[in-house]
Each structure stands twice: as C-alpha cells, then as structure tokens.
Design a protein around this motif. Structure first.
Motif, PDB file in Angstrom:
ATOM      1  N   THR A 200       2.487  -4.365  -3.158  1.00  0.00           N
ATOM      2  CA  THR A 200       2.899  -3.689  -1.928  1.00  0.00           C
ATOM      3  C   THR A 200       2.136  -4.282  -0.752  1.00  0.00           C
ATOM      4  O   THR A 200       0.981  -4.677  -0.891  1.00  0.00           O
ATOM      5  CB  THR A 200       2.605  -2.185  -2.042  1.00  0.00           C
ATOM      6  OG1 THR A 200       3.222  -1.688  -3.235  1.00  0.00           O
ATOM      7  CG2 THR A 200       3.152  -1.430  -0.860  1.00  0.00           C
TER       8      THR A 200
ATOM      9  N   ALA B 113      11.145  -2.126   1.235  1.00  0.00           N
ATOM     10  CA  ALA B 113      10.991  -0.806   0.621  1.00  0.00           C
ATOM     11  C   ALA B 113      10.906   0.301   1.669  1.00  0.00           C
ATOM     12  O   ALA B 113      11.490   1.371   1.502  1.00  0.00           O
ATOM     13  CB  ALA B 113       9.745  -0.793  -0.257  1.00  0.00           C
TER      14      ALA B 113
ATOM     15  N   VAL C  34       4.695   3.035   0.602  1.00  0.00           N
ATOM     16  CA  VAL C  34       5.246   2.934  -0.755  1.00  0.00           C
ATOM     17  C   VAL C  34       4.334   3.709  -1.704  1.00  0.00           C
ATOM     18  O   VAL C  34       3.164   3.378  -1.854  1.00  0.00           O
ATOM     19  CB  VAL C  34       5.377   1.469  -1.201  1.00  0.00           C
ATOM     20  CG1 VAL C  34       5.921   1.396  -2.625  1.00  0.00           C
ATOM     21  CG2 VAL C  34       6.276   0.698  -0.240  1.00  0.00           C
TER      22      VAL C  34
ATOM     23  N   LEU D 275       6.251   2.474  -7.723  1.00  0.00           N
ATOM     24  CA  LEU D 275       6.910   1.187  -7.930  1.00  0.00           C
ATOM     25  C   LEU D 275       7.084   0.972  -9.423  1.00  0.00           C
ATOM     26  O   LEU D 275       6.166   1.226 -10.208  1.00  0.00           O
ATOM     27  CB  LEU D 275       6.055   0.066  -7.326  1.00  0.00           C
ATOM     28  CG  LEU D 275       6.452  -1.383  -7.606  1.00  0.00           C
ATOM     29  CD1 LEU D 275       7.802  -1.700  -6.965  1.00  0.00           C
ATOM     30  CD2 LEU D 275       5.377  -2.334  -7.080  1.00  0.00           C
TER      31      LEU D 275
ATOM     32  N   THR E 250      11.568   1.171  -5.736  1.00  0.00           N
ATOM     33  CA  THR E 250      10.469   1.617  -4.877  1.00  0.00           C
ATOM     34  C   THR E 250      10.741   3.038  -4.394  1.00  0.00           C
ATOM     35  O   THR E 250      11.893   3.456  -4.261  1.00  0.00           O
ATOM     36  CB  THR E 250      10.317   0.697  -3.653  1.00  0.00           C
ATOM     37  OG1 THR E 250      11.512   0.769  -2.843  1.00  0.00           O
ATOM     38  CG2 THR E 250      10.080  -0.745  -4.079  1.00  0.00           C
TER      39      THR E 250
ATOM     40  N   SER F  39       9.414   5.262  -1.133  1.00  0.00           N
ATOM     41  CA  SER F  39       8.664   5.194   0.113  1.00  0.00           C
ATOM     42  C   SER F  39       9.148   6.280   1.058  1.00  0.00           C
ATOM     43  O   SER F  39       9.893   7.195   0.668  1.00  0.00           O
ATOM     44  CB  SER F  39       8.837   3.817   0.760  1.00  0.00           C
ATOM     45  OG  SER F  39      10.161   3.694   1.271  1.00  0.00           O
TER      46      SER F  39
END
Length: 642
Positions: free
Chosen positions: A112, A135, A139, A142, A151, A153
């Motif tokens: 990330t 994403a 985030v 994952l 993902t 987020s």
C-alpha cells in the motif's frame, strides 16, 4: 513510541501532579543493541534504516528460498531470509497492508502507498509490475487470489486485475472495513468481507453477492451482544468444509460453515481474540492444522518495555490448546507457514520461531530512532524521568537497570554522561530545590552535595567534556516564571547558564546571561573544535563557548520555539528547533537554515525533540492525544507518525 511508554510506566509509580513541560537531554549516538530473548545469544546489531513499529509480517518464497516479508510505519517493506532473518537486497517502498501472491510463476508482494494506491513488486528483480491499483485513501484490508487483488478503503471494496491494473468490480461502497479473506467453496473463489455488523460473501470472479450475509444487529438496529472481533477472523477447514472462525468476547468462537451457510456448535477457546494484535494465522503442528492466537502477557520480570506475548496454537475442530510459547516482546502481527511462525511488533523487531519446540530461531531489530524520544541517552543506556524520580534502562534488552530512584524534590530535567569511567546521571530540580544533583548510575546513590546557584529552578542540564575534565552544564531561571506577572526590570529575573567542574565542584566561569525569558532547550555541540552550549528560549537561540565562558552568537526564532536538539549532520554541527507548526534545521556556527522549514500538521506544544543521524523525532500533542512524528532531514518529509 517505546520511550513514551517508558515514561508512562514510570509515571504510574507516582502520584499525579501538574508539571511544566520539559525537553529531552542531548542524545548521543546509540551503540550496538543485542537481542532480547530467553536464550543466550550473541548481540544482534540494530538496523538504523530498519523498521519503526512492525505493522505486518508475511511469508513467501523467492527462487526456492523461503523469505519473510515485513512492513513498518517508516514506509518500507523488508525482505529477509526466513532462517536467519538477514535482509535480502534493498527494501521495497510501501506500507501495510501487504500481501504475498504468485502470478504466472512470479512471486509478488502487493504493498500500500500513502497516495491510496496498491503496487505489485516482483520479489526477484525488485521492480514494479503493472500499473498502480487505484484503491482509494486509507486502505484497511488487502487480499489476492489468482491474479485478482481486492482492496478495502474509504472508497469501499474493489477488485482489480493485477497485471493490467483494470478495475474489475466495485463490490461494495461501505467504507468501514476490517477484514478481507478468500475461501474456495466447492470450486468457487468466495470473497469474504467483515465489518462491525456484517459478514458478507461475494463470488470473486463476478463480483456478485452470494446472499445469506450474516448481520450482527437486530431489526431495531441494536448491535448483537455477541458480535465477533472482525480483525481476528480466520478461514479454516472442518469436516471437509471451509468455515469462518469468529471470536467473541463472551461465549468463545462462532463457527460458520460456508457450504451449508449455517452455524456449527460454539467452540470454547479463551485465547482467541484476546489481544490488540490484528492477525491470526494457520500453521501445522505434527501434521494437524492449528490456529495461532496472540495473548498479551504482563511484565513479570521487567524484561520488556511493553510486556511480552504468548502465541497459543489450538485445534479449530474442538478449541483445545495444542501448544504455546512465549514471545519476549510485544506482538501486533503474526504469520505462519508449516511449523515456521513469524511475529512483529512496536518494539521494531521481527522474530521467527519453531512452533513444535517454541524456540526462537532468529530476531532482527529495526531502527532505534523512536527510542531516543523522551530519554537522556548515552550509548546503550537510557534514563527516563517522571518528575519525581528517574529510571535507567538497557536499550539493548529493553530491560530496567536496577530500581527507580526517587529524588528529594520535583525533577525538571535529566542527563547522562561519564566521569572517571563511570556513568553518572545528572538531575535538575524546580524552584522548591533549585539545584543540580549528580548520581552514580551503578549504585544509584547521590554523589556528594548538590550544585546550587539558581534562584528559581533549573530548567535544563547536560554533561560535557573539556580538556579531560567533566563539566556539568545547567540553564536556569533567575525568578519564578509567571506569564501574567513577570517583572522584566527585576535583575533577579535574568536566566543564566552555569558550568561546574565535576571533580572540584567549583564554577568554571561566572554565570553567563541568557535573558529574561523562560528557557525551553539546552544542547551541546562543537564549532571549529570548541565545545559550545546552545540554549533556546522564547524568541531566540544563543550559543555559548564553554571554554571561554562567554556568549558567541545568537539569532531570533519566531513561532514560539518549544524544543531543541543538537547533533552532527553531513559533517556540520546542527540544531533542530520545533517552533509552532514547523521544524527548523540550522547551522550552529552560522545560524543559517540548512534546509527549508519542515511543515507539520499541528503546533508542537510538547518540549521533546531528539536527533538520530538524519532523522528527527518530535513528540507532539493535539487534542489530548500524543503524536510522535519522525522527519527525514535529507528529504524534508515526514516519514511517519504514530
């Protein structure tokens, strides 16, 4: 972080009382730390470029070699040999969450970024593979499965094609996610998404909901009184069916069969979901699949700054504990493959264990930059003060040295140094006892009578060397400071810098005048080979030649300066000043800015600042919440905050 916890631990030993802010004593270069493990092992050197708080670990394979992947808050993903934990190649830029996956035979790590994207890196060549995945900010979770990355987020749950970077499906717009997992349910890859009140499942290939979601609230919207801890969910196999294990606070473990879409009987397992660790893991113990849980353990022998942890392996079919072992340090993340167990935590260390024996196989310490915060440091020794006493710590083993020393009166500052081959602790005291006291670190006893001369308290202390002599340097206020009633015409209000020869206990020079403002910082440096003291007060920073006993320079500082640290950077004596919402880095000799001011998000109201090589650590406080910010002077970027 660790130093801040040290101060909190010491503060809990004494009654609370209002105390004025104070700054850390000058920091010296740290020496080589060693591992803190139950077994006797040779010292292991800390990595100055290593992790600051290990936030996630994973296990993978590169060219037939098992490797450990670890992410830290400083923004790097380290790749290490799984047997020795020695680094392999350069680290990869990125943050947690991370995910190991294999695509077309190529081992990848998904990382990330601070920009809200996810990047795929080839672990063989350490190069980016494909475009970044958009994403979204923050985030939280994952996962990956056969070339598909998922993902969670602020923009919800999305799935991407890893090779092309193409958005496959916007699965769910809910932005408050805690856990993602993938299970093979009768040949169909099923994506599982867990949040505070729901567990939902989707066909990963089509992005469509499978139905039968679990809702942990009633028809009135009231939260179920037995909701699971969604940070600790685990997918296992029971009776040939994939199941989701969900820990709860009261009744043990809920087990949900993904094939029949029904609950199985409760499992009693008191260790599951009982810590702040966000991870569980599946491992193999004597041919049986077990679930690993983390249980925090209190300090019993003062070995660890943040206590230790216990890794408990239990059978997912009946909840029975199979084996357990202690980790000599805090654990916030765990990974496993077969009988190999890897942990990471806020002590900046990555550790590996053999599950069958519980033996620690290797440990890799990270950076020690955050351990400088809030302490006076000399090599591997740190001195923490809590206003009414001081405690020595061994920074190689994160253990206390001796017992806490109570001082006769309120303690305003502390420093540590050496005299005649012995380590000494120097303490400055407030207006009730405006003195400087010297202590022998070995026996924790005060050496002779205190040094006096200040009228209204000692603000800062330091230990210097000059021509083979040990000097005690102290800055103090000439009159009790009162914002509303401060008589600037009163000569007694003059703050001064005083220097004593420790051996003779006599002043080296007459008191050097600083001004009529409260002193907020004191540091030591060398300019053209001559030792100098740097003082910080409201509106100015001043430099004093300790050999000549006079002021040699001074410059104005705007923005309410609150903290000072001194050190060497790129061969130049530097002073770092926290003033308002910025950090200033200036040449001690000329007062010139070495880099443009570094902008912070909030005003620095605490007076704790430390320097480690090219890194600056500042202890900030905003809305009653302490924030520790680490700044890279070379790039002028905030590396991390925690």
């Amino acid at each position: 972080m660790i130093a801040a916890i040290l101060l909190l631990a010491c503060a809990s030993c004494s009654a609370e009382k209002p105390v004025p802010p104070r700054t850390a004593a000058p920091i010296t270069q740290a020496a080589t730390p060693q591992a803190a493990t139950p077994q006797a092992k040779p010292p292991i050197q800390s990595d100055p470029k290593g992790h600051i708080d290990v936030t996630e670990v994973a296990i993978g394979e590169v060219k037939g070699r098992k490797v450990v992947l670890s992410a830290g808050r400083e923004g790097l993903v380290q790749v290490r040999d799984a047997t020795t934990l020695r680094p392999i190649g350069k680290p990869i830029p990125g943050l947690a969450p991370i995910e190991y996956t294999v695509l077309d035979g190529v081992p990848l790590v998904l990382v990330t970024t601070r920009q809200g994207t996810v990047e795929a890196w080839d672990l063989r060549s350490r190069t980016r593979r494909g475009p970044a995945l958009a994403a979204g900010e923050d985030v939280r979770a994952l996962t990956a499965y056969e070339g598909i990355a998922v993902t969670w987020s602020e923009e919800g749950v999305k799935s991407f094609d890893v090779t092309s970077g193409r958005l496959r499906h916007r699965i769910w717009d809910w932005n408050s996610g805690e856990w993602l997992g993938v299970a093979d349910v009768q040949g169909v890859p099923v994506l599982l998404a867990g949040t505070s009140e729901f567990l939902l499942s989707y066909d990963l290939r089509t992005g469509r909901a499978r139905g039968g979601e679990l809702e942990f609230s009633d028809e009135m919207g009231e939260r179920d009184d037995t909701p699971p801890s969604f940070e600790d969910l685990e997918v296992a196999t029971i009776g040939g069916h994939p199941v989701v294990l969900m820990p709860t606070d009261r009744y043990g473990v809920r087990v949900y069969d993904l094939v029949t879409r029904s609950f199985l009987p409760w499992i009693e397992q008191r260790h599951y979901g009982r810590s702040d660790a966000d991870d569980t893991a599946l491992a193999t113990h004597r041919g049986t699949t077990v679930v690993l849980s983390v249980e925090e353990t209190p300090r019993s022998d003062d070995r660890d700054l943040e206590g230790g942890a216990e890794i408990v392996a239990w059978n997912p079919e009946n909840g029975q504990t199979v084996t357990s072992f202690r980790v000599d340090g805090p654990v916030s993340t765990v990974a496993a493959e077969g009988g190999l167990v890897v942990t990471g935590g806020p002590d900046n260390a990555v550790r590996s264990f053999d599950l069958a024996s519980g033996r620690e196989q290797a440990v890799a310490h990270g950076s020690d930059v955050d351990r400088a915060l809030g302490m006076a440091v000399d090599g591997t020794i740190g001195i923490a003060d809590d206003g009414s006493g001081w405690q020595a710590w061994d920074l190689t083993t994160y253990s206390r040295i001796g017992t806490r020393v109570l001082t006769p009166h309120y303690l305003t500052s502390v420093a540590v140094g050496r005299h005649r081959g012995r380590r000494i602790v120097v303490t400055g005291h407030g207006e009730e006892d405006p003195s400087v006291r010297i202590w022998d670190l070995a026996n924790r006893k005060e050496l002779r009578s205190p040094l006096t001369g200040f009228r209204a308290g000692v603000s800062q202390v330091a230990v210097a060397r000059l021509g083979g002599r040990t000097l005690i340097v102290a800055a103090g206020d000439g009159k009790a400071y009162d914002e509303d009633d401060h008589d600037f015409d009163d000569p007694r209000a003059e703050s001064t810098l005083r220097v004593w020869d420790l051996e003779s206990r006599s002043p080296v020079h007459s008191p050097m005048r600083i001004g009529k403002r409260q002193i907020t910082g004191l540091g030591l440096a060398k300019v053209n080979g001559r030792p100098v003291a740097v003082t910080l007060s409201e509106g100015s920073v001043q430099v004093f030649d300790l050999e000549a006993g006079r002021r040699v320079n001074g410059w104005a500082v705007s923005g309410f300066p609150q903290a000072l640290a001194t050190g060497m950077w790129r061969g130049t004596p530097v002073m770092a000043i926290a003033a308002g919402k910025q950090l200033l880095v200036r040449n001690v000799a000329t007062g010139a800015d070495l880099i443009p001011p570094v902008k912070l998000n909030s005003s620095v109201t605490s007076r704790t600042l430390a320097m480690r090589g090219h890194m600056l650590v500042v202890d900030d406080q905003l809305d009653d919440q302490t924030s520790h910010v680490i700044v890279d002077m070379a790039t002028r970027r905030v590396v991390t905050s925690f």
